[in-house]
Structure formats: C-alpha cells, structure tokens
Design a protein around this motif. Structure first.
Motif, mmCIF file in Angstrom:
data_model
loop_
_atom_site.group_PDB
_atom_site.id
_atom_site.type_symbol
_atom_site.label_atom_id
_atom_site.label_comp_id
_atom_site.label_asym_id
_atom_site.label_seq_id
_atom_site.Cartn_x
_atom_site.Cartn_y
_atom_site.Cartn_z
ATOM 1 N N LYS A 1 -107.540 -3.649 -6.560
ATOM 2 C CA LYS A 1 -107.949 -2.690 -5.966
ATOM 3 C C LYS A 1 -108.364 -1.736 -6.795
ATOM 4 C CE LYS A 1 -105.803 -3.258 -2.406
ATOM 5 N NZ LYS A 1 -106.620 -2.997 -1.292
ATOM 6 N N THR A 2 -109.826 -0.741 -7.302
ATOM 7 C CA THR A 2 -110.414 0.638 -7.705
ATOM 8 C C THR A 2 -109.871 1.971 -7.919
ATOM 9 O OG1 THR A 2 -112.037 0.460 -6.278
ATOM 10 C CG2 THR A 2 -112.812 -0.731 -7.912
ATOM 11 N N ASN A 3 -108.418 1.903 -6.923
ATOM 12 C CA ASN A 3 -108.262 3.229 -6.933
ATOM 13 C C ASN A 3 -108.234 3.874 -8.692
ATOM 14 O OD1 ASN A 3 -107.307 1.607 -4.795
ATOM 15 N ND2 ASN A 3 -106.176 3.739 -3.744
ATOM 16 N N LYS A 4 -107.338 4.951 -8.727
ATOM 17 C CA LYS A 4 -107.105 6.053 -9.579
ATOM 18 C C LYS A 4 -106.096 6.786 -9.772
ATOM 19 C CE LYS A 4 -109.982 9.352 -12.553
ATOM 20 N NZ LYS A 4 -110.868 10.116 -12.856
ATOM 21 N N SER A 5 -105.012 6.223 -10.224
ATOM 22 C CA SER A 5 -103.401 6.554 -10.079
ATOM 23 C C SER A 5 -102.641 6.063 -11.413
ATOM 24 C CB SER A 5 -103.509 6.381 -8.998
ATOM 25 O OG SER A 5 -102.200 6.985 -9.098
ATOM 26 N N LYS A 6 -101.654 6.730 -11.452
ATOM 27 C CA LYS A 6 -100.907 6.214 -12.467
ATOM 28 C C LYS A 6 -99.769 5.452 -11.986
ATOM 29 C CE LYS A 6 -102.269 10.149 -15.714
ATOM 30 N NZ LYS A 6 -101.923 10.730 -16.569
ATOM 31 N N LEU B 1 -98.447 3.232 -10.344
ATOM 32 C CA LEU B 1 -99.327 1.956 -9.776
ATOM 33 C C LEU B 1 -97.871 1.041 -9.013
ATOM 34 C CD1 LEU B 1 -101.003 0.073 -12.957
ATOM 35 C CD2 LEU B 1 -101.263 1.211 -11.008
ATOM 36 N N ASP B 2 -96.522 1.253 -9.314
ATOM 37 C CA ASP B 2 -95.909 1.044 -8.525
ATOM 38 C C ASP B 2 -95.245 1.708 -7.402
ATOM 39 O OD1 ASP B 2 -94.512 -0.099 -10.916
ATOM 40 O OD2 ASP B 2 -93.261 1.037 -11.081
ATOM 41 N N LYS B 3 -95.618 3.134 -7.396
ATOM 42 C CA LYS B 3 -96.212 3.729 -5.528
ATOM 43 C C LYS B 3 -97.062 2.997 -4.572
ATOM 44 C CE LYS B 3 -96.448 8.416 -3.688
ATOM 45 N NZ LYS B 3 -96.201 9.176 -3.222
ATOM 46 N N LEU B 4 -98.116 2.444 -5.652
ATOM 47 C CA LEU B 4 -99.282 1.671 -5.194
ATOM 48 C C LEU B 4 -99.314 0.117 -4.624
ATOM 49 C CD1 LEU B 4 -102.620 3.033 -6.724
ATOM 50 C CD2 LEU B 4 -102.231 3.545 -4.137
ATOM 51 N N THR B 5 -98.345 -0.063 -5.165
ATOM 52 C CA THR B 5 -98.184 -1.162 -5.312
ATOM 53 C C THR B 5 -97.320 -1.975 -3.663
ATOM 54 O OG1 THR B 5 -97.989 -2.312 -7.480
ATOM 55 C CG2 THR B 5 -96.803 -3.732 -6.322
ATOM 56 N N ASP B 6 -96.462 -0.925 -3.375
ATOM 57 C CA ASP B 6 -95.153 -0.521 -2.277
ATOM 58 C C ASP B 6 -95.979 -0.424 -1.563
ATOM 59 O OD1 ASP B 6 -93.142 -0.948 -3.952
ATOM 60 O OD2 ASP B 6 -92.322 0.903 -4.061
ATOM 61 N N TYR B 7 -97.253 0.788 -1.371
ATOM 62 C CA TYR B 7 -98.221 0.926 -0.010
ATOM 63 C C TYR B 7 -99.012 0.066 0.483
ATOM 64 C CZ TYR B 7 -102.388 3.653 1.847
ATOM 65 O OH TYR B 7 -102.149 3.827 3.082
ATOM 66 N N TYR B 8 -99.142 -1.148 -0.997
ATOM 67 C CA TYR B 8 -100.602 -2.035 0.015
ATOM 68 C C TYR B 8 -100.131 -3.427 -0.343
ATOM 69 C CZ TYR B 8 -104.141 0.194 -1.352
ATOM 70 O OH TYR B 8 -105.214 1.864 -2.131
ATOM 71 N N SER B 9 -98.526 -3.760 -0.449
ATOM 72 C CA SER B 9 -97.824 -5.502 0.129
ATOM 73 C C SER B 9 -97.800 -5.531 1.531
ATOM 74 C CB SER B 9 -95.744 -4.513 -0.449
ATOM 75 O OG SER B 9 -96.160 -4.598 -1.825
ATOM 76 N N PRO B 10 -97.807 -4.518 2.827
ATOM 77 C CA PRO B 10 -97.533 -4.716 3.894
ATOM 78 C C PRO B 10 -99.016 -6.032 3.887
ATOM 79 C CG PRO B 10 -97.107 -3.001 3.838
ATOM 80 C CD PRO B 10 -97.443 -3.335 2.613
ATOM 81 N N ARG C 1 -100.564 -6.386 -10.632
ATOM 82 C CA ARG C 1 -98.649 -6.866 -10.382
ATOM 83 C C ARG C 1 -98.210 -8.150 -8.937
ATOM 84 N NH1 ARG C 1 -95.944 -1.655 -11.788
ATOM 85 N NH2 ARG C 1 -97.348 -1.240 -13.605
ATOM 86 N N SER C 2 -97.763 -8.399 -8.985
ATOM 87 C CA SER C 2 -97.291 -9.991 -7.813
ATOM 88 C C SER C 2 -96.165 -8.609 -7.071
ATOM 89 C CB SER C 2 -97.053 -10.514 -8.792
ATOM 90 O OG SER C 2 -97.746 -11.542 -10.132
ATOM 91 N N VAL C 3 -95.806 -9.715 -6.142
ATOM 92 C CA VAL C 3 -95.047 -8.649 -4.953
ATOM 93 C C VAL C 3 -94.520 -9.695 -4.583
ATOM 94 C CG1 VAL C 3 -95.245 -8.184 -2.366
ATOM 95 C CG2 VAL C 3 -97.203 -6.926 -4.038
#
Length: 554
Positions: free
Chosen positions: A464-469, A471-480, A513-515
C-alpha cells in the motif's frame, strides 16, 4: 445501434463518445475531432465539455459541429443515466425511434433492409431476458466472439464415420484421416481502416478532405500511415502462412486441396505455387486432378448424424473484481453509482487522489504512483537492481518533467521496500499474481501483490502506498481484501495460507501489519458475494442498494 448502446452504458468514456459522434447518427469527421481536441482545456473532460455546454462558447467550432454536439448534449439530458428496464424490447425500440436512428436509416440506400436488420438485432437482444445494459453488452460481445472465432469454443466431436465441417481455428490440436481444404485461390481480406496505431509511430490517420464541392475529395494521410499499412499487410500475410500450415497439417493420410486456376496475391494457392517452384520435390507428393471424377450416387445407410455440441459452461457466468467487492462492502451506494450506473470517479469525488512530492508541492496521481511502485517492486524481486527497476517502471511516463516528479515521489517508497528483506519473510514465489476463481457461483477476479514461502508455509502480502498516520484504521479497512486473496489462493494453489499482511510502504518496517485469522470473516465474504450477485441478477435499483446499506449497518 451498438455504438449508441455502448455510449449509453458508459456515457463518460471518451472512446464511446467519439465512436457515437463518428457514427452516421452524428456524422462528425476526423477534422471535427481535431478541432474539438484543440478547444478542450487540459482539466476538462470530453463528457463535461459536451454535457455542460462549454462548446457553445467556442467560436472556432463551425455550426454543423456545434449542432452535432448540441444533439449529443440533448441525448445526455434525455437518456443518462440508464436505469434498469422491465421491458428491454420496448426500451430498445423507443431508443431506436426517439434517437433519430430509424429516421436516419430511412434516408440511406437499401433503407428497409437496414431498418429490418436493426429490428432483428433488437429482437435478439430482448431474448437475453435481462434489464441490465451492462449484462446485455457482455452477451453481445460473447455472441461476436462466437461468430468471428467459433473455432475457439470447446466442442464435443461426434465419433463415427462422418464428415466434420469446421474452421481452421477449431481444428487446432485435432487430426483426421482425410482433410478437404477448399477455395485456396481466395485472397486475404483487405484492410480498409482509416485509423492505425503503431507503438513507435503512435497514431496515424487517413481521411478525405473536401476542397472543391465540384471535385472528388482529396485523400490525405499522416506521413507514416502508408508505412504502417504496409507493415500491417506483411503481418497479415505471415499470419495467413501460419494458418495455412495449421490447416494442411491436420491430415493424417490424405489432404485434398481445391482451387480455381487463377490465384489471388498472397492466397494459399499462391503460397503453394511459390513453394512448389522453390522446392521441386513437393511435386512428387502432389497428385493434380483437373476434373472431378464421377462416382455412383451415395445413399445414406447409417445412423443419423449428431452435430457437435457447444460447451456453454460458464459462458454467461457473473463476475466481480476484488475492487468492486471492496467498494460494495464499504459503500454500497458508491458501488451502485460507479459499477451499475457507470459514473466516472471524478464525477463522484470532489478531489482526486493526489500526492505531494516534497516542499515544491508538485502533485502526482496517487493511482499512477501506485502502479509504478508495484511494477518496480516486482522487477526488484525478479533480480533487477533497484535503479534499473525504477527506470523500467517509470518508462510508462513520457513527459520528462512528469517522470522526474514520479521518480522523486517513489524514491522513499522503494528504499522502504528494501527493508522487507530485513524481516526475513521468505522467498518470493509470485509477484502481481493474477487470479480468477469461482466463489459462490461467481467469478472473482483480482491480483495479489506478493506471495512468499518459508519452510513450506505461504504468506500473502499486499503493498500500500497510502498516505495516512492511522495505520490501524487502514488495516481494518483492507482486511476483507486480504481474506478474499486468501480464499482465492487456497482454491487455486490447493495450499493453506499461513499469514496475511499489509505493508504500508511510507512507514517502512513500522508499516508492516499482519492480520489475525477469524473464520467468520470468510463466511461474511461469501455472504457479501451472494448479496452482490442477487442484487445484480435481479437488476436492483438504487432503493434496493440503500436498503442493503441500512441492513448492513444494523
């Protein structure tokens, strides 16, 4: 009619807009396209230029061109967006008449036949029993493939002493005791296209320009048009040679060739004569017969012939991309607008996905940056040096200033990617691994960025090349998305996945980050796919998607 339907399905795409404008319904010339292109400002799309009436302010457009664009603007106002129809037959007949297509055909030669052809097409389309325009066009595309390349469809050849009639394409991989190859003197079909593309020269066109109304139009073309045309002809001849080779090598014992005496240039008979002239030994294998022998009348005394059966398995199977599913999970209404109504992203979002590259505030496209970085990572894993990988990935950018901006933007990302080596994750076995798997009766299409293997255990990694601080929120978003990858990998590889991870490249090793595995999530993914298929199959409208969204939030 097909140009009209394709535009109606994706009214914001320039390709379908230009195709419709080029059709006899509007009659815009290539010169008209060039004039429109000169008037378009860089940040204005062609659809916006027409739909918002911006063309009315351009004095460089002549009245016929403005009239055509005004007519298309009215089409936008009357027909867009397309909504699922209960009676596709009635809708298509209404479109045929109200669009002016029927009236236009009445002015053509052989007008009755042309109208009957369109009406027959409408009747055929109505038989598909779907109110979804997207699904209808997929069916048309499949019909076209089957019509032009029926040899590539799987067939079950009936056994026994009988004649099989098929195209050369269909015979690939098969052999028969006796093969008949007719009409060898027929030449290859000529290419009359007026627009050509070459990877080196790019676009070249040929068109007729009216200089004097009392004289024939003057034919004009790009400097490289004839060279590209000659190159295309040479390629067509080589393809004809390959196809001739396939045809003659299908025979086990006897090959029967039939032709007229006069051969067209580059025909199979012409090729055969040239081969016989160059290689005299071929004559010893060929028995020439100038007259058809007479035989006693044949009488059928065997079983009735059963025609080959077309294998239609999965011909009309529904499919979703992983991106579609992720959009549906997070925002069913946006999914409806983007994938059902086909509204372009820049009409849905006020801001485009852009990335600042530094203190100079240069802006680059986040989507393009992601594509370049993924390609560079793939090349790096395949043994390229880091600088070579970046240079190769950046080759898709032509403008040197733009390329410099992207190079600056990807510099830190690629250096962070090298930090994955320090985590000792294992050996990379796949990069950008594409898949198409069936889940809940639906074809799921996607691509896994990186698959590594260590001690016989497989690890799926998404970059992921997203620009965001956060990362926990992004991890939840991309888990599916990771779970969809897991389901696809395990079905295709027949191996269990040991770990799922996201690597947010801007954060370096801290962004790895591992899921954790939760068995219920895979069941939820299956239910989501079934819900999407059910809504699409029933041609659900916006209200049904709103109801689903409300239920999913409870």
């Amino acid at each position: 009619m097909l140009s009209l339907l394709q535009w109606l399905n994706r009214p914001w795409e320039p390709l379908y807009i230009l195709s419709l404008l080029r059709s006899p319904l509007f009659g815009v010339t290539v010169e008209g396209f060039l004039t429109i292109d000169q008037c378009l400002e860089e940040e204005i799309s062609l659809a916006s230029y027409i739909y918002e009436g911006l063309f009315l302010q351009d004095e460089s457009l002549d009245e016929p061109l403005k009239s055509a664009l005004t007519k298309l603007k009215e089409f936008y106002e009357s027909w867009v967006p397309y909504t699922p129809q209960k009676s596709m037959n009635a809708y298509l007949y209404d479109l045929f008449t109200a669009s002016g297509l029927k009236a236009m055909l009445l002015l053509q030669r052989n007008n009755i036949q042309l109208i009957k052809n369109v009406e027959k097409l409408i009747d055929v389309l109505a038989q598909f029993k779907t109110s979804s325009l997207d699904e209808l066009l997929k069916q048309i595309k499949q019909l076209a493939v089957l019509s032009d390349k029926e040899g590539e469809a799987e067939v079950e050849l009936a056994e026994g002493n009988m004649v099989h009639i098929m195209t050369v394409h269909a015979s690939k991989g098969l052999e028969f005791p006796i093969v008949f190859l007719p009409d060898l003197a027929k030449g290859p079909r000529g290419d009359t296209g007026s627009i050509r593309f070459d990877k080196d020269v790019r676009l070249a066109v040929q068109y007729k320009k009216e200089i004097d109304l009392l004289k024939k139009p003057v034919e004009k073309s790009s400097p490289a048009f004839n060279a590209i045309k000659a190159r295309s002809k040479d390629q067509a001849v080589e393809e004809a040679k390959r196809l001739f080779y396939v045809a003659v090598t299908r025979a086990k014992d006897y090959l029967v060739l039939s032709t007229v005496a006069k051969a067209a240039n580059d025909s199979w008979y012409d090729m055969l004569l040239n081969a016989m002239e160059d290689n005299g030994f071929l004559q010893t294998y060929i028995e020439e017969c100038l007259e058809v022998p007479e035989y006693e009348k044949w009488e059928d005394s065997g079983e009735e012939y059963q025609a080959p059966v077309l294998n239609e398995e999965n011909l009309n199977q529904m499919s979703f991309s992983v991106s579609e599913i992720m959009t549906f999970i997070n925002d069913p209404l946006k999914y409806f607008d983007k994938y059902i109504v086909k509204i372009e992203d820049h009409w849905l979002e006020e801001k485009t996905n852009q990335v600042q590259t530094g203190d100079n505030y240069d802006i680059v496209s986040g989507a393009t940056l992601g594509t370049i970085v993924h390609r560079a990572c793939e090349l790096f894993d395949h043994g390229y040096e880091l600088d070579e990988a970046k240079a190769e990935a950046l080759a898709i950018i032509d403008d040197e200033i733009e390329k410099s901006r992207f190079e600056q933007a990807m510099e830190g990302l690629m250096n962070n990617y090298r930090q994955l080596e320090e985590l000792n994750l294992g050996k990379a076995v796949e990069n950008e691994w594409p898949f198409t798997v069936e889940i809940e009766g639906v074809q799921i299409i996607g691509e896994i960025d990186k698959i590594v293997e260590k001690n016989g255990l497989f690890h799926l990694i998404d970059l992921k090349t997203n620009k965001s601080k956060d990362l926990d929120k992004l991890t939840d978003y991309y888990s599916p998305q990771l779970y969809l990858y897991k389901m696809a990998f395990e079905k295709e590889y027949q191996q269990k996945v040991d770990c799922l991870s996201l690597f947010f490249m801007r954060a370096g090793k801290a962004g790895f980050r591992s899921v954790a595995f939760h068995p219920d999530v895979e069941k939820e993914m299956s239910e989501v796919i079934k819900a999407m298929a059910n809504l699409k199959q029933n041609d659900a409208g916006k209200s049904e998607y709103i109801n689903y969204y409300k239920k999913s939030k409870k």
